[in-house]
Design an enzyme around this catalytic site. Structure first.
Site, PDB file in Angstrom:
ATOM      1  N   ASP A 109       0.873  -1.296   0.025  1.00 58.54           N
ATOM      2  CA  ASP A 109      -0.133   0.093   0.053  1.00 58.54           C
ATOM      3  C   ASP A 109       0.977   1.277  -0.029  1.00 58.54           C
ATOM      4  O   ASP A 109       2.022   1.335   0.426  1.00 58.54           O
ATOM      5  CB  ASP A 109      -0.953  -0.064   1.178  1.00 58.54           C
ATOM      6  CG  ASP A 109      -2.153   0.985   1.172  1.00 58.54           C
ATOM      7  OD1 ASP A 109      -2.483   1.140   0.012  1.00 58.54           O
ATOM      8  OD2 ASP A 109      -2.571   1.435   2.092  1.00 58.54           O
TER       9      ASP A 109
ATOM     10  N   ARG B  69       2.319  -4.974   5.962  1.00 63.47           N
ATOM     11  CA  ARG B  69       1.644  -3.830   5.272  1.00 63.47           C
ATOM     12  C   ARG B  69       2.399  -2.605   5.243  1.00 63.47           C
ATOM     13  O   ARG B  69       2.521  -2.124   6.229  1.00 63.47           O
ATOM     14  CB  ARG B  69       0.013  -3.557   5.920  1.00 63.47           C
ATOM     15  CG  ARG B  69      -0.373  -2.523   5.069  1.00 63.47           C
ATOM     16  CD  ARG B  69      -2.096  -2.150   5.629  1.00 63.47           C
ATOM     17  NE  ARG B  69      -2.607  -1.395   4.597  1.00 63.47           N
ATOM     18  CZ  ARG B  69      -4.103  -1.386   4.203  1.00 63.47           C
ATOM     19  NH1 ARG B  69      -4.451  -2.515   4.715  1.00 63.47           N
ATOM     20  NH2 ARG B  69      -4.429  -0.421   3.506  1.00 63.47           N
TER      21      ARG B  69
ATOM     22  N   LEU C 260      11.130 -19.975  -5.467  1.00 63.72           N
ATOM     23  CA  LEU C 260      10.030 -19.362  -4.831  1.00 63.72           C
ATOM     24  C   LEU C 260       8.589 -19.286  -5.632  1.00 63.72           C
ATOM     25  O   LEU C 260       8.676 -19.342  -6.730  1.00 63.72           O
ATOM     26  CB  LEU C 260      10.581 -18.028  -4.782  1.00 63.72           C
ATOM     27  CG  LEU C 260       9.369 -16.740  -4.156  1.00 63.72           C
ATOM     28  CD1 LEU C 260       9.513 -16.735  -2.665  1.00 63.72           C
ATOM     29  CD2 LEU C 260       9.846 -15.295  -4.569  1.00 63.72           C
TER      30      LEU C 260
ATOM     31  N   GLU D  63       2.352 -13.215  11.881  1.00 67.53           N
ATOM     32  CA  GLU D  63       2.784 -12.224  12.724  1.00 67.53           C
ATOM     33  C   GLU D  63       2.665 -10.854  11.859  1.00 67.53           C
ATOM     34  O   GLU D  63       2.972 -10.907  10.564  1.00 67.53           O
ATOM     35  CB  GLU D  63       4.483 -12.358  12.855  1.00 67.53           C
ATOM     36  CG  GLU D  63       4.700 -13.526  13.529  1.00 67.53           C
ATOM     37  CD  GLU D  63       4.155 -13.492  15.017  1.00 67.53           C
ATOM     38  OE1 GLU D  63       3.830 -12.508  15.468  1.00 67.53           O
ATOM     39  OE2 GLU D  63       4.103 -14.771  15.431  1.00 67.53           O
TER      40      GLU D  63
ATOM     41  N   HIS E  32       2.144   3.468  -9.380  1.00 70.38           N
ATOM     42  CA  HIS E  32       1.846   1.982  -9.347  1.00 70.38           C
ATOM     43  C   HIS E  32       2.991   1.409  -9.962  1.00 70.38           C
ATOM     44  O   HIS E  32       3.628   0.366  -9.896  1.00 70.38           O
ATOM     45  CB  HIS E  32       0.694   1.732 -10.246  1.00 70.38           C
ATOM     46  CG  HIS E  32      -0.570   1.795  -9.281  1.00 70.38           C
ATOM     47  ND1 HIS E  32      -0.837   1.658  -7.961  1.00 70.38           N
ATOM     48  CD2 HIS E  32      -1.650   2.766  -9.626  1.00 70.38           C
ATOM     49  CE1 HIS E  32      -2.169   2.157  -7.605  1.00 70.38           C
ATOM     50  NE2 HIS E  32      -2.799   2.690  -8.722  1.00 70.38           N
TER      51      HIS E  32
ATOM     52  N   ARG F  27      -0.147   7.846  -2.551  1.00 67.11           N
ATOM     53  CA  ARG F  27       0.321   8.841  -1.903  1.00 67.11           C
ATOM     54  C   ARG F  27       1.659   9.163  -2.285  1.00 67.11           C
ATOM     55  O   ARG F  27       2.177  10.187  -2.031  1.00 67.11           O
ATOM     56  CB  ARG F  27       0.349   8.377  -0.443  1.00 67.11           C
ATOM     57  CG  ARG F  27      -1.041   8.566   0.182  1.00 67.11           C
ATOM     58  CD  ARG F  27      -1.420   7.890   1.474  1.00 67.11           C
ATOM     59  NE  ARG F  27      -1.478   6.606   1.311  1.00 67.11           N
ATOM     60  CZ  ARG F  27      -1.355   5.635   2.291  1.00 67.11           C
ATOM     61  NH1 ARG F  27      -1.156   6.051   3.639  1.00 67.11           N
ATOM     62  NH2 ARG F  27      -1.615   4.208   2.109  1.00 67.11           N
TER      63      ARG F  27
HETATM   64  C1  IPE Z   1      -5.503  -2.615  -0.061  1.00 64.15           C
HETATM   65  O1  IPE Z   1      -5.007  -1.277  -0.272  1.00 64.15           O
HETATM   66  C2  IPE Z   1      -5.164  -3.434  -1.488  1.00 64.15           C
HETATM   67  C3  IPE Z   1      -3.881  -3.618  -2.104  1.00 64.15           C
HETATM   68  C4  IPE Z   1      -2.692  -3.265  -1.506  1.00 64.15           C
HETATM   69  C5  IPE Z   1      -4.156  -4.258  -3.563  1.00 64.15           C
HETATM   70  P1  IPE Z   1      -6.286  -0.282  -0.657  1.00 64.15           P
HETATM   71  O2  IPE Z   1      -5.493   1.025  -0.860  1.00 64.15           O
HETATM   72  O3  IPE Z   1      -7.072  -0.821  -1.327  1.00 64.15           O
HETATM   73  O4  IPE Z   1      -6.949  -0.418   1.007  1.00 64.15           O
HETATM   74  P2  IPE Z   1      -7.567   0.705   1.837  1.00 64.15           P
HETATM   75  O5  IPE Z   1      -8.832   1.335   1.041  1.00 64.15           O
HETATM   76  O6  IPE Z   1      -6.789   1.712   2.504  1.00 64.15           O
HETATM   77  O7  IPE Z   1      -8.217  -0.225   3.084  1.00 64.15           O
HETATM   78  C1  IPE Z   2      -1.804   0.281  -3.129  1.00 68.25           C
HETATM   79  O1  IPE Z   2      -1.668   1.500  -3.240  1.00 68.25           O
HETATM   80  C2  IPE Z   2      -2.016  -0.333  -4.842  1.00 68.25           C
HETATM   81  C3  IPE Z   2      -3.332  -0.757  -5.041  1.00 68.25           C
HETATM   82  C4  IPE Z   2      -4.538  -0.671  -4.251  1.00 68.25           C
HETATM   83  C5  IPE Z   2      -3.654  -1.110  -6.465  1.00 68.25           C
HETATM   84  P1  IPE Z   2      -2.636   2.641  -3.276  1.00 68.25           P
HETATM   85  O2  IPE Z   2      -3.110   2.838  -4.677  1.00 68.25           O
HETATM   86  O3  IPE Z   2      -3.661   2.268  -2.422  1.00 68.25           O
HETATM   87  O4  IPE Z   2      -1.867   3.861  -2.519  1.00 68.25           O
HETATM   88  P2  IPE Z   2      -2.382   4.800  -1.607  1.00 68.25           P
HETATM   89  O5  IPE Z   2      -3.061   4.134  -0.331  1.00 68.25           O
HETATM   90  O6  IPE Z   2      -3.579   5.488  -2.409  1.00 68.25           O
HETATM   91  O7  IPE Z   2      -1.326   5.563  -1.341  1.00 68.25           O
HETATM   92 MG    MG Z   3      -4.141   2.295  -0.431  1.00 67.40          MG
END
Ligand code: IPE
Ligand code: IPE
Ligand code: MG
Length: 238
Positions: free
Chosen positions: A17, A185, A129, A204, A34, A21
């Site tokens: 995640d 995460r 892997l 964990e 991405h 941002r």
């Molecule tokens: C979780 O991230 C899904 C992935 C990393 C693919 P999100 O950005 O979608 O999750 P929320 O919205 O913060 O819960």
């Molecule tokens: C995780 O990064 C990737 C996907 C959910 C596809 P985000 O796109 O959720 O990044 P943030 O949380 O908005 O920063």
């Molecule tokens: Mg996100």
């Protein structure tokens, strides 16, 4: 005193995640975030092979992510195709077996065909892997599919009600991993966002503040080393 576990995890899961941002912070488009995230994947796979991790399961796109703007979803679809084209030769060299899981059919034929190609190209008997990528995956949806699948087999008399056990539940799950030892995460939020709900029962869990594109090899190695220090009791008195 309880002893350290002193071993690296066998099965690692990562909620990658923070791409959006990261892009905002660097005045870039979300799609660039991405794209940068794919570079991090390459690095983390390399470490996983080096450290002899058995499986690495990555959350790339959730069932809920379909609610994002069409333009972002299209960019992600194209990125999946580009990443497969770029990385399959390297993955083959490293003997990494790729598997995709989730409601893949929702991504359409172009992506599905590329996924099939990637899986067949990396179908090793003895992989170094197992790299599992969750696409259009949700833990609750998976549980629903498991229940429906088992119920249908009970009705067809292929399974006896009394024979349903945890092993059968794992077999009916679309996730190619039974249990996660370490769940990471990135991005600072402390939630699991519908990832592998059944399989993380005894994981964990490490929440890392860095955004996924900023998560480096050294950060991952630090997580692996911290995992070694944990006392895993599984309910027992050690
Ligand atoms: C979780 O991230 C899904 C992935 C990393 C693919 P999100 O950005 O979608 O999750 P929320 O919205 O913060 O819960
Ligand atoms: C995780 O990064 C990737 C996907 C959910 C596809 P985000 O796109 O959720 O990044 P943030 O949380 O908005 O920063
Ligand atoms: Mg996100």
């Amino acid at each position: 005193m309880a002893k350290n576990n002193n071993k690296f995890p066998k099965n690692v899961g990562i909620i990658m995640d923070g791409n959006g941002r990261w892009a905002l912070k660097n005045s870039l488009q979300v799609s660039q975030g991405h794209k940068k995230g794919v570079d991090t994947v390459r690095e983390i796979v390399e470490v996983s092979v080096e450290k002899k991790i058995k499986s690495l399961t990555l959350y790339a796109f959730s069932s809920e992510n379909w609610q994002r703007p069409k333009s972002e979803i299209n960019a992600i679809k194209n990125l999946v195709i580009d990443a497969i084209n770029d990385q399959v030769p390297e993955l083959k060299e490293q003997r990494v077996q790729l598997k995709f899981f989730g409601h893949l059919e929702e991504f359409g034929n172009k992506v599905i065909n590329k996924i099939k190609y990637a899986e067949s190209e990396t179908n090793f008997e003895d992989p170094k892997l197992n790299l599992n990528i969750a696409l259009s995956y949700g833990g609750q949806q998976d549980i629903l599919d498991i229940v429906k699948g088992i119920a249908a087999d009970v009705l067809d008399k292929k399974i006896n009600l009394k024979d349903i056990d945890q092993k059968i539940i794992s077999e009916f799950s679309c996730a190619p991993v039974e249990s996660i030892d370490l769940l990471i995460r990135t991005g600072g939020d402390k939630r699991v966002s519908n990832f592998l709900l059944y399989q993380i029962a005894y994981a964990e869990i490490m929440f890392i503040d860095k955004f996924w594109p900023d998560f480096k090899k050294t950060d991952f190695i630090e997580c692996l080393n911290n995992f070694k220090k944990v006392s895993r009791r599984f309910g027992k008195r050690l």
